[in-house]
Design a protein around this motif. Structure first.
Motif, PDB file in Angstrom:
ATOM      1  N   SER A  43       0.819  -1.204   0.000  1.00  0.00           N
ATOM      2  CA  SER A  43       0.000   0.000   0.000  1.00  0.00           C
ATOM      3  C   SER A  43       0.857   1.260   0.000  1.00  0.00           C
ATOM      4  CB  SER A  43      -0.941   0.010   1.218  1.00  0.00           C
ATOM      5  OG  SER A  43      -0.201  -0.096   2.421  1.00  0.00           O
ATOM      6  N   GLY A  44       2.172   1.098  -0.143  1.00  0.00           N
ATOM      7  CA  GLY A  44       3.084   2.243  -0.159  1.00  0.00           C
ATOM      8  C   GLY A  44       3.184   2.861  -1.536  1.00  0.00           C
ATOM      9  N   PHE A  45       2.110   3.538  -1.952  1.00  0.00           N
ATOM     10  CA  PHE A  45       2.093   4.195  -3.258  1.00  0.00           C
ATOM     11  C   PHE A  45       1.082   5.338  -3.200  1.00  0.00           C
ATOM     12  CE2 PHE A  45      -1.365   1.265  -3.333  1.00  0.00           C
ATOM     13  CZ  PHE A  45      -2.330   1.811  -4.165  1.00  0.00           C
ATOM     14  N   ASP A  46       1.123   6.193  -4.195  1.00  0.00           N
ATOM     15  CA  ASP A  46       0.205   7.335  -4.260  1.00  0.00           C
ATOM     16  C   ASP A  46      -1.015   6.927  -5.083  1.00  0.00           C
ATOM     17  OD1 ASP A  46      -1.118   9.753  -4.955  1.00  0.00           O
ATOM     18  OD2 ASP A  46       0.736  10.890  -4.633  1.00  0.00           O
ATOM     19  N   ALA A  47      -2.107   6.635  -4.401  1.00  0.00           N
ATOM     20  CA  ALA A  47      -3.312   6.146  -5.082  1.00  0.00           C
ATOM     21  C   ALA A  47      -3.875   7.182  -6.052  1.00  0.00           C
ATOM     22  CB  ALA A  47      -4.371   5.755  -4.055  1.00  0.00           C
ATOM     23  N   ALA A  48      -3.760   8.460  -5.707  1.00  0.00           N
ATOM     24  CA  ALA A  48      -4.289   9.505  -6.588  1.00  0.00           C
ATOM     25  C   ALA A  48      -3.544   9.517  -7.923  1.00  0.00           C
ATOM     26  CB  ALA A  48      -4.189  10.865  -5.902  1.00  0.00           C
ATOM     27  N   LEU A  49      -2.225   9.291  -7.882  1.00  0.00           N
ATOM     28  CA  LEU A  49      -1.452   9.254  -9.128  1.00  0.00           C
ATOM     29  C   LEU A  49      -1.791   8.014  -9.948  1.00  0.00           C
ATOM     30  CD1 LEU A  49       2.100  10.521  -8.057  1.00  0.00           C
ATOM     31  CD2 LEU A  49       0.305  11.747  -9.300  1.00  0.00           C
ATOM     32  N   VAL A  50      -2.025   6.896  -9.270  1.00  0.00           N
ATOM     33  CA  VAL A  50      -2.442   5.688  -9.996  1.00  0.00           C
ATOM     34  C   VAL A  50      -3.783   5.927 -10.682  1.00  0.00           C
ATOM     35  CG1 VAL A  50      -3.188   3.285  -9.752  1.00  0.00           C
ATOM     36  CG2 VAL A  50      -1.151   4.089  -8.548  1.00  0.00           C
ATOM     37  N   ASP A  51      -4.721   6.519  -9.955  1.00  0.00           N
ATOM     38  CA  ASP A  51      -6.039   6.794 -10.537  1.00  0.00           C
ATOM     39  C   ASP A  51      -5.920   7.727 -11.744  1.00  0.00           C
ATOM     40  OD1 ASP A  51      -7.158   5.219  -8.580  1.00  0.00           O
ATOM     41  OD2 ASP A  51      -7.852   6.883  -7.342  1.00  0.00           O
ATOM     42  N   LYS A  52      -5.067   8.729 -11.623  1.00  0.00           N
ATOM     43  CA  LYS A  52      -4.891   9.678 -12.715  1.00  0.00           C
ATOM     44  C   LYS A  52      -4.296   9.002 -13.952  1.00  0.00           C
ATOM     45  CE  LYS A  52      -2.669  14.110 -13.828  1.00  0.00           C
ATOM     46  NZ  LYS A  52      -1.794  15.191 -13.312  1.00  0.00           N
ATOM     47  N   ALA A  53      -3.353   8.091 -13.731  1.00  0.00           N
ATOM     48  CA  ALA A  53      -2.657   7.443 -14.854  1.00  0.00           C
ATOM     49  C   ALA A  53      -3.477   6.329 -15.500  1.00  0.00           C
ATOM     50  CB  ALA A  53      -1.313   6.888 -14.380  1.00  0.00           C
ATOM     51  N   PHE A  54      -4.255   5.612 -14.695  1.00  0.00           N
ATOM     52  CA  PHE A  54      -4.936   4.428 -15.218  1.00  0.00           C
ATOM     53  C   PHE A  54      -6.461   4.544 -15.255  1.00  0.00           C
ATOM     54  CE2 PHE A  54      -0.785   2.908 -13.991  1.00  0.00           C
ATOM     55  CZ  PHE A  54      -0.465   1.979 -14.990  1.00  0.00           C
ATOM     56  N   PHE A  55      -7.029   5.428 -14.431  1.00  0.00           N
ATOM     57  CA  PHE A  55      -8.488   5.543 -14.363  1.00  0.00           C
ATOM     58  C   PHE A  55      -8.913   7.017 -14.455  1.00  0.00           C
ATOM     59  CE2 PHE A  55      -7.244   2.173 -11.147  1.00  0.00           C
ATOM     60  CZ  PHE A  55      -7.330   1.113 -12.048  1.00  0.00           C
ATOM     61  N   PRO A  56      -8.555   7.690 -15.544  1.00  0.00           N
ATOM     62  CA  PRO A  56      -8.797   9.134 -15.621  1.00  0.00           C
ATOM     63  C   PRO A  56     -10.275   9.529 -15.611  1.00  0.00           C
ATOM     64  CG  PRO A  56      -8.087   8.274 -17.751  1.00  0.00           C
ATOM     65  CD  PRO A  56      -7.880   7.171 -16.756  1.00  0.00           C
ATOM     66  N   ASP A  57     -11.176   8.597 -15.964  1.00  0.00           N
ATOM     67  CA  ASP A  57     -12.594   8.969 -15.967  1.00  0.00           C
ATOM     68  C   ASP A  57     -13.216   8.911 -14.579  1.00  0.00           C
ATOM     69  OD1 ASP A  57     -12.843   6.264 -15.468  1.00  0.00           O
ATOM     70  OD2 ASP A  57     -14.138   5.845 -17.195  1.00  0.00           O
ATOM     71  N   GLY A  58     -12.474   8.417 -13.588  1.00  0.00           N
ATOM     72  CA  GLY A  58     -12.937   8.454 -12.209  1.00  0.00           C
ATOM     73  C   GLY A  58     -13.813   7.293 -11.779  1.00  0.00           C
ATOM     74  N   ARG A  59     -14.094   6.364 -12.679  1.00  0.00           N
ATOM     75  CA  ARG A  59     -14.989   5.266 -12.295  1.00  0.00           C
ATOM     76  C   ARG A  59     -14.328   4.304 -11.310  1.00  0.00           C
ATOM     77  NH1 ARG A  59     -19.422   1.745 -15.468  1.00  0.00           N
ATOM     78  NH2 ARG A  59     -19.496  -0.005 -14.015  1.00  0.00           N
ATOM     79  N   TYR A  60     -13.036   4.039 -11.511  1.00  0.00           N
ATOM     80  CA  TYR A  60     -12.323   3.096 -10.657  1.00  0.00           C
ATOM     81  C   TYR A  60     -11.401   3.830  -9.701  1.00  0.00           C
ATOM     82  CZ  TYR A  60     -13.897   0.083 -14.456  1.00  0.00           C
ATOM     83  OH  TYR A  60     -14.662  -0.556 -15.398  1.00  0.00           O
ATOM     84  N   ARG A  61     -11.196   3.260  -8.513  1.00  0.00           N
ATOM     85  CA  ARG A  61     -10.327   3.851  -7.498  1.00  0.00           C
ATOM     86  C   ARG A  61      -9.365   2.786  -6.988  1.00  0.00           C
ATOM     87  NH1 ARG A  61     -13.663   8.042  -5.404  1.00  0.00           N
ATOM     88  NH2 ARG A  61     -14.548   9.070  -7.246  1.00  0.00           N
ATOM     89  N   ALA A  62      -8.079   3.075  -7.052  1.00  0.00           N
ATOM     90  CA  ALA A  62      -7.067   2.106  -6.618  1.00  0.00           C
ATOM     91  C   ALA A  62      -7.169   1.850  -5.123  1.00  0.00           C
ATOM     92  CB  ALA A  62      -5.675   2.620  -6.964  1.00  0.00           C
TER      93      ALA A  62
END
Length: 205
Positions: free
Chosen positions: A156-175
């Protein structure tokens, strides 16, 4: 056609299986650069992971198997500290995310309850259910991987907001969290940490 299991004849897993799943298994902090094949990834999901129980048989988890160099480069800015090297080396890294609109894929009414309408009309209940059951599905992922002979390193040592921005830009999924899978580099592994005893964490009432 596979026969449905008879619950009356289920038996304990042999010691070798328990060792592979729990007793000898370790959270891995270092990996050899050995790729994980498509067939293994699909078997992990189709044959094992998807059968783990969730509330209402709902499928709230969404998995992204990050394997290519391009995809790892997209993930890298979100990684922190020593997690970076192990994630880049792992055969594949799974982003375990939750689907904020999982109820759109809800199975037909389960035991008389229509999960679609329950969660579609109750945002807070849907959010709590999605996060809780996605965490549960992530645990199934670790065990399924170990069952297929892969080493696993959830983190869990990561920035979830950056993951969401890079992989889920439409906001439907949340890491939720990441799971590195592959072949462990034993030279870079740590000794297994201690665990608390039953009486420290549990009680029978």
């Amino acid at each position: 056609m596979k026969r449905e299991p008879d619950l009356a004849i289920l038996q304990a897993v042999p010691d070798t299986g328990l060792e592979q799943l729990f007793l000898h298994a370790r959270k891995v902090h270092a990996f050899k650069p050995v790729p994980v094949a498509d067939e293994t990834i699909r078997a992990l999901f189709h044959d094992l992971l998807r059968w783990g129980p969730t509330a209402f048989n709902a499928p709230p988890a969404h998995y992204v198997f990050v394997r290519s160099a391009e995809a790892k480069a997209r993930l890298r800015p979100a990684l922190t500290g020593s997690n970076t090297a192990q994630t880049l080396a792992a055969g594949v890294t799974v982003i375990v995310a939750h689907d904020t609109k999982f109820y759109e894929h809800q199975p037909d009414p389960f035991d008389g309850h229509d999960g679609r309408s329950i969660f579609k009309n109750h945002e807070e209940a849907a959010r709590a259910m999605a996060f809780r059951n996605t965490s549960l599905q992530g645990a199934y992922l670790v065990l399924a991987a170990r069952a297929l002979g892969l080493d696993a390193g959830p983190q869990s040592g990561f920035d979830a907001a950056l993951v969401d921005k890079a992989f889920f830009p439409d906001g439907r999924y949340r890491a939720n969290f990441l799971v590195n899978l592959g072949v462990a580099d034993r030279a870079g592994s740590f000794a297994r940490g201690p665990r608390l005893a039953f009486d420290d964490l549990a009680e029978i009432v």
